[in-house]
Design a protein around this motif. Structure first.
Motif, PDB file in Angstrom:
ATOM      1  N   ALA A 198      10.471  -7.010   3.024  1.00 57.79           N
ATOM      2  CA  ALA A 198       9.873  -6.115   4.012  1.00 57.79           C
ATOM      3  C   ALA A 198      10.898  -5.052   4.396  1.00 57.79           C
ATOM      4  O   ALA A 198      12.020  -5.369   4.791  1.00 57.79           O
ATOM      5  N   ILE A 199      10.516  -3.800   4.245  1.00 58.23           N
ATOM      6  CA  ILE A 199      11.373  -2.673   4.594  1.00 58.23           C
ATOM      7  C   ILE A 199      10.579  -1.759   5.519  1.00 58.23           C
ATOM      8  O   ILE A 199       9.397  -1.509   5.283  1.00 58.23           O
ATOM      9  N   ASP A 200      11.223  -1.266   6.561  1.00 58.17           N
ATOM     10  CA  ASP A 200      10.528  -0.448   7.547  1.00 58.17           C
ATOM     11  C   ASP A 200      11.342   0.809   7.883  1.00 58.17           C
ATOM     12  O   ASP A 200      12.055   0.836   8.884  1.00 58.17           O
ATOM     13  N   PRO A 201      11.203   1.851   7.058  1.00 60.35           N
ATOM     14  CA  PRO A 201      11.909   3.103   7.370  1.00 60.35           C
ATOM     15  C   PRO A 201      11.132   3.990   8.330  1.00 60.35           C
ATOM     16  O   PRO A 201      11.638   5.020   8.772  1.00 60.35           O
ATOM     17  N   TRP A 202       9.912   3.613   8.662  1.00 62.86           N
ATOM     18  CA  TRP A 202       9.004   4.501   9.371  1.00 62.86           C
ATOM     19  C   TRP A 202       9.436   4.811  10.796  1.00 62.86           C
ATOM     20  O   TRP A 202       9.268   5.951  11.255  1.00 62.86           O
ATOM     21  N   LYS A 203       9.977   3.837  11.509  1.00 65.14           N
ATOM     22  CA  LYS A 203      10.385   4.070  12.901  1.00 65.14           C
ATOM     23  C   LYS A 203      11.592   5.002  12.972  1.00 65.14           C
ATOM     24  O   LYS A 203      11.674   5.862  13.836  1.00 65.14           O
TER      25      LYS A 203
ATOM     26  N   GLY B  91       7.290  -4.608 -11.242  1.00 64.58           N
ATOM     27  CA  GLY B  91       6.115  -3.998 -10.645  1.00 64.58           C
ATOM     28  C   GLY B  91       6.478  -2.785  -9.833  1.00 64.58           C
ATOM     29  O   GLY B  91       7.649  -2.398  -9.740  1.00 64.58           O
ATOM     30  N   ALA B  92       5.471  -2.194  -9.246  1.00 63.00           N
ATOM     31  CA  ALA B  92       5.670  -1.002  -8.426  1.00 63.00           C
ATOM     32  C   ALA B  92       4.578  -0.943  -7.370  1.00 63.00           C
ATOM     33  O   ALA B  92       3.466  -1.438  -7.572  1.00 63.00           O
ATOM     34  N   VAL B  93       4.918  -0.360  -6.247  1.00 65.22           N
ATOM     35  CA  VAL B  93       3.971  -0.162  -5.157  1.00 65.22           C
ATOM     36  C   VAL B  93       4.421   1.071  -4.378  1.00 65.22           C
ATOM     37  O   VAL B  93       5.613   1.362  -4.308  1.00 65.22           O
ATOM     38  N   THR B  94       3.475   1.795  -3.824  1.00 63.65           N
ATOM     39  CA  THR B  94       3.802   2.894  -2.935  1.00 63.65           C
ATOM     40  C   THR B  94       3.354   2.512  -1.536  1.00 63.65           C
ATOM     41  O   THR B  94       2.159   2.298  -1.299  1.00 63.65           O
ATOM     42  N   LEU B  95       4.338   2.387  -0.656  1.00 65.32           N
ATOM     43  CA  LEU B  95       4.065   2.065   0.739  1.00 65.32           C
ATOM     44  C   LEU B  95       3.785   3.352   1.500  1.00 65.32           C
ATOM     45  O   LEU B  95       4.459   4.359   1.292  1.00 65.32           O
ATOM     46  N   LYS B  96       2.794   3.287   2.380  1.00 67.61           N
ATOM     47  CA  LYS B  96       2.483   4.408   3.254  1.00 67.61           C
ATOM     48  C   LYS B  96       2.915   4.036   4.659  1.00 67.61           C
ATOM     49  O   LYS B  96       3.229   2.893   4.935  1.00 67.61           O
ATOM     50  N   ARG B  97       2.897   5.006   5.555  1.00 71.26           N
ATOM     51  CA  ARG B  97       3.342   4.769   6.928  1.00 71.26           C
ATOM     52  C   ARG B  97       2.769   3.478   7.475  1.00 71.26           C
ATOM     53  O   ARG B  97       1.597   3.189   7.298  1.00 71.26           O
ATOM     54  N   SER B  98       3.580   2.712   8.090  1.00 69.19           N
ATOM     55  CA  SER B  98       3.306   1.413   8.725  1.00 69.19           C
ATOM     56  C   SER B  98       3.189   0.260   7.740  1.00 69.19           C
ATOM     57  O   SER B  98       3.155  -0.882   8.162  1.00 69.19           O
ATOM     58  N   GLU B  99       3.147   0.504   6.430  1.00 68.16           N
ATOM     59  CA  GLU B  99       3.164  -0.580   5.459  1.00 68.16           C
ATOM     60  C   GLU B  99       4.624  -0.948   5.187  1.00 68.16           C
ATOM     61  O   GLU B  99       5.470  -0.067   5.040  1.00 68.16           O
ATOM     62  N   THR B 100       4.916  -2.259   5.143  1.00 67.27           N
ATOM     63  CA  THR B 100       6.309  -2.677   4.990  1.00 67.27           C
ATOM     64  C   THR B 100       6.546  -3.689   3.882  1.00 67.27           C
ATOM     65  O   THR B 100       7.671  -3.859   3.444  1.00 67.27           O
ATOM     66  N   ASP B 101       5.511  -4.383   3.424  1.00 65.81           N
ATOM     67  CA  ASP B 101       5.711  -5.549   2.556  1.00 65.81           C
ATOM     68  C   ASP B 101       5.636  -5.222   1.065  1.00 65.81           C
ATOM     69  O   ASP B 101       4.711  -4.548   0.617  1.00 65.81           O
ATOM     70  N   ILE B 102       6.601  -5.775   0.336  1.00 69.14           N
ATOM     71  CA  ILE B 102       6.659  -5.650  -1.118  1.00 69.14           C
ATOM     72  C   ILE B 102       6.642  -7.071  -1.662  1.00 69.14           C
ATOM     73  O   ILE B 102       7.607  -7.822  -1.521  1.00 69.14           O
ATOM     74  N   ALA B 103       5.524  -7.464  -2.269  1.00 74.25           N
ATOM     75  CA  ALA B 103       5.412  -8.802  -2.858  1.00 74.25           C
ATOM     76  C   ALA B 103       6.017  -8.761  -4.263  1.00 74.25           C
ATOM     77  O   ALA B 103       5.623  -7.953  -5.084  1.00 74.25           O
ATOM     78  N   LEU B 104       6.996  -9.636  -4.482  1.00 75.12           N
ATOM     79  CA  LEU B 104       7.668  -9.665  -5.796  1.00 75.12           C
ATOM     80  C   LEU B 104       6.953 -10.600  -6.748  1.00 75.12           C
ATOM     81  O   LEU B 104       6.341 -11.553  -6.392  1.00 75.12           O
TER      82      LEU B 104
END
Length: 184
Positions: free
Chosen positions: A147-152, A171-184
């Protein structure tokens, strides 16, 4: 024991290059991260436009700009310190953020008679710069979620494109504002 490093992540980006994507594109509001997971070690390289991290692009020449840059670098390192890992307990070994200047290599269709004066002003205005964060963690157990949260910390960031590789695959995922979780 097999060693996975960020160099292996080139395999991830080579697929995107083959598909015509420009991973080196500098887009304000869009950060990119690469994660390498190898048993008890996680490495991350994160790149974001300097304007989103420090509030400006280019060299920090004035004391005010140097202070802005330093605050942005510390805040980005703080994002690494605040990351959460599920499935394993991880300890941050290092987190270092630094600026990386880029030349502006795209063409501009300008027609001016004052070339020399325009070129120097144009170059100063169109410098693209990124901030790079490199971080490593030592983990016990098998990490299944990051979980990474650069948004704040960085209100102008809109997306974080994450690529990962590890024993579970890639894998790859694009997180948008308020999304934090990256499932490996």
């Amino acid at each position: 024991m097999r060693t996975v490093s960020l160099f292996i992540l080139l395999a991830l980006s080579s697929g995107a290059v083959a598909n015509g994507d420009n991973l080196a594109a500098h887009v304000h509001g869009a950060a990119k991260a690469q994660l390498a997971v190898d048993g008890g070690r996680i490495e991350m390289a994160l790149t974001a436009p300097m304007i989103d991290i420090a509030g400006f692009e280019g060299e920090a020449q004035s004391p005010e700009r140097k202070a802005q840059l330093d605050a942005g670098l510390r805040a980005l390192e703080g994002v690494a310190r605040a990351m959460r890992f599920e499935g394993g307990s991880c300890t941050l070994d290092s987190a270092t953020a630094s600026p990386a200047m880029q030349s502006d290599d795209h063409d501009h269709d300008h027609h001016h008679d004052h070339h020399h004066k325009h070129e120097s002003a144009h170059s100063a205005e169109h410098v693209h710069a990124d901030i790079e964060l490199n971080a490593t963690w030592t983990c016990g157990g098998t990490v299944e979620l990051v979980a990474i949260d650069p948004w704040k910390a960085f209100a102008s960031l809109e997306t974080l494109a994450v690529e990962w590789i590890g024993a579970q695959g890639q894998g790859a995922v694009t997180l948008k504002r308020s999304e934090t979780d990256i499932a490996l």
